[in-house]
Each structure stands twice: as structure tokens, then as C-alpha cells.
Scaffold this motif. Structure first.
Motif, short mmCIF file in Angstrom:
data_model
loop_
_atom_site.label_atom_id
_atom_site.label_comp_id
_atom_site.label_asym_id
_atom_site.label_seq_id
_atom_site.Cartn_x
_atom_site.Cartn_y
_atom_site.Cartn_z
N ARG A 96 24.08 -33.96 68.31
CA ARG A 96 25.16 -33.26 67.61
C ARG A 96 26.11 -34.28 67.00
O ARG A 96 26.54 -34.15 65.86
CB ARG A 96 25.89 -32.33 68.59
N LEU A 99 24.43 -35.87 63.94
CA LEU A 99 24.38 -34.94 62.81
C LEU A 99 25.75 -34.79 62.16
O LEU A 99 25.88 -34.86 60.94
CB LEU A 99 23.84 -33.58 63.25
N MET A 103 26.30 -36.14 58.43
CA MET A 103 26.63 -35.15 57.39
C MET A 103 27.94 -35.54 56.71
O MET A 103 28.05 -35.45 55.48
CB MET A 103 26.75 -33.75 57.99
N LEU A 160 19.74 -32.47 52.36
CA LEU A 160 19.54 -33.01 53.71
C LEU A 160 20.74 -32.67 54.61
O LEU A 160 20.56 -32.20 55.73
CB LEU A 160 19.35 -34.53 53.63
N ALA A 161 21.94 -32.90 54.12
CA ALA A 161 23.15 -32.58 54.90
C ALA A 161 23.20 -31.09 55.23
O ALA A 161 23.52 -30.71 56.36
CB ALA A 161 24.40 -33.01 54.15
N MET A 164 20.74 -30.27 57.93
CA MET A 164 21.26 -30.70 59.23
C MET A 164 22.28 -29.70 59.74
O MET A 164 22.28 -29.33 60.91
CB MET A 164 21.90 -32.08 59.12
N ASP A 165 23.16 -29.27 58.84
CA ASP A 165 24.23 -28.35 59.20
C ASP A 165 23.68 -27.01 59.66
O ASP A 165 24.15 -26.43 60.64
CB ASP A 165 25.16 -28.18 58.00
N ILE A 169 16.60 -28.53 59.56
CA ILE A 169 15.88 -29.80 59.72
C ILE A 169 14.98 -29.78 60.95
O ILE A 169 13.94 -30.43 60.99
CB ILE A 169 16.86 -30.99 59.77
N GLN A 175 13.63 -30.93 67.96
CA GLN A 175 14.42 -31.77 68.86
C GLN A 175 13.57 -32.33 70.00
O GLN A 175 13.81 -33.43 70.48
CB GLN A 175 15.60 -30.98 69.42
#
Length: 181
Positions: A96, A99, A103, A160-161, A164-165, A169, A175
Motif C-alpha cells: 500500500r 502504491l 502513484m 498505470l497510476a 494501481m489506484d 493492476i 499480490q
């Protein structure tokens, strides 16, 4: 003679130092990394004074570092009943933290380059239309093409950001690894 408490503290010091050093890779100062490391291993919320004593830094430096950690959501301010001082706890989920930090940096990069492109593109277009010198026109044209090409990269980093948000992803990079049989 080493006591169990000494060995525990030594192990924590080693991990706090490693966390601080790893954060340097991402552009975070070692002192901010040490603050995070102390909070990461804290069993309860700590005040700025508590942290200051453990990292041997000035209260102002700890406060500035804490502001940076709060902005990246690596630390949260918590209220403790009966006390007036702010208390802080670390976000203990490294993924977390990564990320949130990544981001933020991707979006900062995009904003910087987009603002510069918004300022320079009209100038380059004007030069392209009004310059008498063909070499200047050629350079302006190439620069404009490079700026337009950079938009592909910026759009990709924004996707990509956003992935992730949203957690999208993890559809591509779970994970946890699946068991390989």
C-alpha cells in the motif's frame, strides 16, 4: 551480557536502518526513513517527542519528516483519549505504501511535463508559422513532435497510476503468487 531486550532492540535497529536505506532508493531522505522505521515497529501510537527521542533528531526535523510521511499516507495521525498531543501510527502494508508513493510521483511527473508542454507548444507552433529561418522552423517542428510523442508516455503512466489506484493492476500482477504445480 546481552539481554533479550538488547537483542530485540538490536534487531529492530537493523530493520529500521534497512527500511530507511530502502526508502532512499525512492528519493526519501534517510531521516524520514528512520522516522517511518521507528513508527513501523512501534507497538502503540507515538508523539513527535517520542519519535524525536528515538531518532535523535530535532523536533522541527521530525515534524517536517512527519509531514512528508502524512502526505504519502505512510503515516496516519490518530487521536488518543485524554491526550492533547498528536499521535502517529505507521501504515504497515508495504505494498500500500509503495502504491501510494508511486502513484503520487507518477501524477507529479505528469503534471510537471503537461504544464511545460502547455506553455511551450503554442510558442513552438507560433515559431513554426512565423519564423523566417528554415533551420529554426525545423527545430521547432522536431521539438513539437517530441512533446506530442511524450503524451503517449504520460497517458500510459496515468493509466498505470489509475490501475494501481483501482486495484486493476492486481488482475495482471496478483499480490500473491499462485501455487505452481
Amino acid at each position: 551480557m546481552d539481554t533479550t531486550v538488547d537483542r530485540l532492540n538490536e534487531a529492530r535497529d537493523i530493520m529500521e536502518s534497512a527500511i530507511a536505506q530502502s526508502m532512499v532508493i525512492y528519493g526519501v531522505t534517510p531521516s524520514v526513513g528512520r522516522i517511518y522505521g521507528v513508527l513501523y515497529f512501534a507497538n502503540e501510537p507515538l508523539t513527535l517527542d517520542d519519535i524525536k527521542d528515538q531518532v535523535a533528531m530535532s523536533k522541527a526535523s521530525v515534524s517536517n519528516g512527519m509531514r512528508e510521511l502524512l502526505e504519502t499516507e505512510m503515516v496516519t495521525k490518530v487521536w488518543k483519549k485524554g491526550e492533547r498531543k498528536d499521535h502517529f501510527v505507521a501504515e504497515k502494508d508495504f505494498l500500500r505504501n509503495f502504491l501510494n508513493y508511486f502513484m503520487k510521483k507518477l501524477r507529479q511527473e505528469r503534471n510537471l511535463i503537461m504544464k511545460a508542454a502547455e506553455q511551450t507548444s503554442p510558442v513552438l507552433k507560433n515559431i513554426l508559422e512565423t519564423a523566417d529561418d528554415p533551420q529554426v522552423q525545423s527545430k521547432a517542428k522536431l521539438d513539437l513532435e517530441l512533446i506530442e510523442e511524450s503524451q503517449k508516455y504520460l497517458n500510459w503512466t496515468m493509466r498505470l497510476a489509475n490501475a494501481m489506484d483501482s486495484g486493476e493492476i492486481f488482475d495482471y500482477f496478483p499480490q500473491k503468487e499462485k501455487n505452481k504445480e
